[in-house]
Write an enzyme that holds these catalytic residues in place. Structure first.
Site, PDB file in Angstrom:
ATOM      1  N   ASN A  13       6.713  -8.551  -2.514  1.00 15.53           N
ATOM      2  CA  ASN A  13       5.308  -8.939  -2.678  1.00 15.53           C
ATOM      3  C   ASN A  13       4.891  -8.623  -4.111  1.00 15.53           C
ATOM      4  O   ASN A  13       4.687  -7.466  -4.465  1.00 15.53           O
ATOM      5  CB  ASN A  13       4.433  -8.175  -1.679  1.00 15.53           C
ATOM      6  CG  ASN A  13       2.949  -8.463  -1.865  1.00 15.53           C
ATOM      7  OD1 ASN A  13       2.569  -9.424  -2.538  1.00 15.53           O
ATOM      8  ND2 ASN A  13       2.108  -7.633  -1.276  1.00 15.53           N
ATOM      9  N   TRP A  14       4.752  -9.662  -4.917  1.00 13.91           N
ATOM     10  CA  TRP A  14       4.419  -9.476  -6.334  1.00 13.91           C
ATOM     11  C   TRP A  14       2.949  -9.138  -6.557  1.00 13.91           C
ATOM     12  O   TRP A  14       2.561  -8.836  -7.690  1.00 13.91           O
ATOM     13  CB  TRP A  14       4.756 -10.747  -7.101  1.00 13.91           C
ATOM     14  CG  TRP A  14       6.207 -10.896  -7.425  1.00 13.91           C
ATOM     15  CD1 TRP A  14       7.226 -10.023  -7.119  1.00 13.91           C
ATOM     16  CD2 TRP A  14       6.815 -11.989  -8.130  1.00 13.91           C
ATOM     17  NE1 TRP A  14       8.418 -10.503  -7.578  1.00 13.91           N
ATOM     18  CE2 TRP A  14       8.197 -11.715  -8.208  1.00 13.91           C
ATOM     19  CE3 TRP A  14       6.329 -13.164  -8.695  1.00 13.91           C
ATOM     20  CZ2 TRP A  14       9.094 -12.576  -8.837  1.00 13.91           C
ATOM     21  CZ3 TRP A  14       7.213 -14.026  -9.310  1.00 13.91           C
ATOM     22  CH2 TRP A  14       8.578 -13.730  -9.384  1.00 13.91           C
ATOM     23  N   LYS A  15       2.131  -9.244  -5.516  1.00 16.55           N
ATOM     24  CA  LYS A  15       0.703  -8.966  -5.655  1.00 16.55           C
ATOM     25  C   LYS A  15       0.126  -9.786  -6.825  1.00 16.55           C
ATOM     26  O   LYS A  15       0.466 -10.951  -6.975  1.00 16.55           O
ATOM     27  CB  LYS A  15       0.478  -7.472  -5.801  1.00 16.55           C
ATOM     28  CG  LYS A  15       1.155  -6.686  -4.663  1.00 16.55           C
ATOM     29  CD  LYS A  15       0.730  -5.264  -4.565  1.00 16.55           C
ATOM     30  CE  LYS A  15       1.443  -4.606  -3.393  1.00 16.55           C
ATOM     31  NZ  LYS A  15       0.926  -3.267  -3.084  1.00 16.55           N
ATOM     32  N   HIS A  98      -2.390  -8.329   5.202  1.00 16.33           N
ATOM     33  CA  HIS A  98      -1.983  -7.208   4.351  1.00 16.33           C
ATOM     34  C   HIS A  98      -3.154  -6.239   4.205  1.00 16.33           C
ATOM     35  O   HIS A  98      -4.317  -6.641   4.148  1.00 16.33           O
ATOM     36  CB  HIS A  98      -1.547  -7.723   2.980  1.00 16.33           C
ATOM     37  CG  HIS A  98      -0.868  -6.694   2.142  1.00 16.33           C
ATOM     38  ND1 HIS A  98      -1.562  -5.752   1.417  1.00 16.33           N
ATOM     39  CD2 HIS A  98       0.453  -6.443   1.924  1.00 16.33           C
ATOM     40  CE1 HIS A  98      -0.704  -4.974   0.784  1.00 16.33           C
ATOM     41  NE2 HIS A  98       0.524  -5.369   1.072  1.00 16.33           N
ATOM     42  N   GLU A 170       3.410  -1.744   7.669  1.00 18.30           N
ATOM     43  CA  GLU A 170       3.120  -1.092   6.393  1.00 18.30           C
ATOM     44  C   GLU A 170       2.037  -0.038   6.599  1.00 18.30           C
ATOM     45  O   GLU A 170       0.846  -0.367   6.584  1.00 18.30           O
ATOM     46  CB  GLU A 170       2.627  -2.117   5.371  1.00 18.30           C
ATOM     47  CG  GLU A 170       3.676  -3.054   4.845  1.00 18.30           C
ATOM     48  CD  GLU A 170       3.170  -3.786   3.603  1.00 18.30           C
ATOM     49  OE1 GLU A 170       3.771  -3.619   2.535  1.00 18.30           O
ATOM     50  OE2 GLU A 170       2.164  -4.502   3.704  1.00 18.30           O
ATOM     51  N   GLY A 176       1.900   1.952  -2.167  1.00 18.38           N
ATOM     52  CA  GLY A 176       1.598   2.237  -3.567  1.00 18.38           C
ATOM     53  C   GLY A 176       1.286   3.688  -3.860  1.00 18.38           C
ATOM     54  O   GLY A 176       0.792   4.016  -4.938  1.00 18.38           O
ATOM     55  N   SER A 216       6.086   1.949  -0.162  1.00 21.79           N
ATOM     56  CA  SER A 216       6.827   2.745  -1.156  1.00 21.79           C
ATOM     57  C   SER A 216       8.333   2.679  -0.937  1.00 21.79           C
ATOM     58  O   SER A 216       9.045   3.678  -1.048  1.00 21.79           O
ATOM     59  CB  SER A 216       6.343   4.199  -1.143  1.00 21.79           C
ATOM     60  OG  SER A 216       4.986   4.283  -1.543  1.00 21.79           O
TER      61      SER A 216
END
Length: 268
Positions: A13-15, A98, A170, A176, A216
């Site tokens: 997921n490149w966000k 998400h 998640e 993060g 993470s």
């Protein structure tokens, strides 16, 4: 339940990172190093502005996914992303639910459900994200919380469409933050998710359901995570932005697949 028949999934997921040139450079570097899709399923979820160029340049073993889609196919919805248009671009997957969408944009379980139904209607494969907060975890309410998220998100989804859906667990407290659930803890939670889906549908259909772990994930812990019996892959955030790291994740999945084949004397 074992996952020997389910191909591992490595999803990045490149966000809101990478511009067009950076994205193309990444794709060109990894295209011919990504393992065969029969060994590992590999997906990149990119910003909507990058989807067209990435689909046009993706290699045979890489799939491109969107990070969001609206709950209507078209209409007067300024700024939204049409699932119908995603399909027209050649996009196959879409992330839904998400935690960043839930927290920053107020997306509810009911809205995620509407988006999921519309994505399925347009022949997209949704990756449904679930996860509890630290407060929920500390109050020992994780199981109940995830079951509620799951039940509401899958409302009115027919059993025959379940095979199109992937689930990503998640934990919000691990995204993060550098913190992560232990592989064993993640495995147990994902087992509970699978059991809940079994209760909602059937044991037979759940045998093919892929459930990923995200939060993470790094090169240091990916093998330990993928080794877990209930975990079918990983959804990786910022650690997927570097080509070396991303390819390391795919190779870890291939290595595990090869080891399983040898252990059970099966052809890979």
């Amino acid at each position: 339940m074992n996952n020997l028949k389910r191909i591992k999934v490595i999803a990045g997921n490149w966000k809101m990172y990478k511009d067009k040139n950076e994205a193309l450079e990444f794709i060109q570097k990894v295209n011919f190093s990504i393992p065969n899709s029969k060994e590992v399923e590999t997906i990149i979820f990119a910003q909507s502005t990058l989807l067209d160029v990435l689909v046009q340049n993706q290699g045979p073993n890489l799939k491109i996914g969107a990070q969001n889609a609206f709950h209507e196919s078209e209409g007067a919805f300024t700024g939204e992303i049409s699932p119908l248009n995603l399909v027209s671009l050649g996009v196959k997957y879409v992330l839904l639910g998400h935690s960043e969408r839930r927290v920053l944009f107020g997306e509810t379980d009911q809205l995620v459900n509407l988006k999921l139904l519309k994505a399925l209607q347009n022949n997209l494969s949704p990756v449904l994200c679930l996860g509890e907060t630290l407060e929920t975890k500390e109050n020992n309410k994780t199981k109940e919380f995830l079951e509620k998220q799951l039940t509401q998100a899958l409302k009115d989804v027919p059993q025959e469409d379940l095979e199109k859906i992937l689930i990503a667990y998640e934990p919000v407290w691990a995204i993060g933050t550098g913190k992560t659930a232990s592989p064993q803890e993640a495995n147990q939670t994902i087992k509970q998710i699978r059991e809940k889906v079994t209760n909602l549908y059937s044991a037979q259909v759940v045998q093919s359901l892929k459930i990923l772990y995200g939060g993470s994930v790094s090169s240091n812990n990916v093998e330990a995570i993928l080794e877990q019996n209930e975990i079918d892959g990983v959804l990786v955030g910022k650690a997927s932005l570097e080509t070396k790291d991303f390819l390391n994740f795919t190779q870890a999945a291939v290595k595990l697949s090869s080891n399983c084949c040898q252990h059970f004397d099966k052809k890979c």
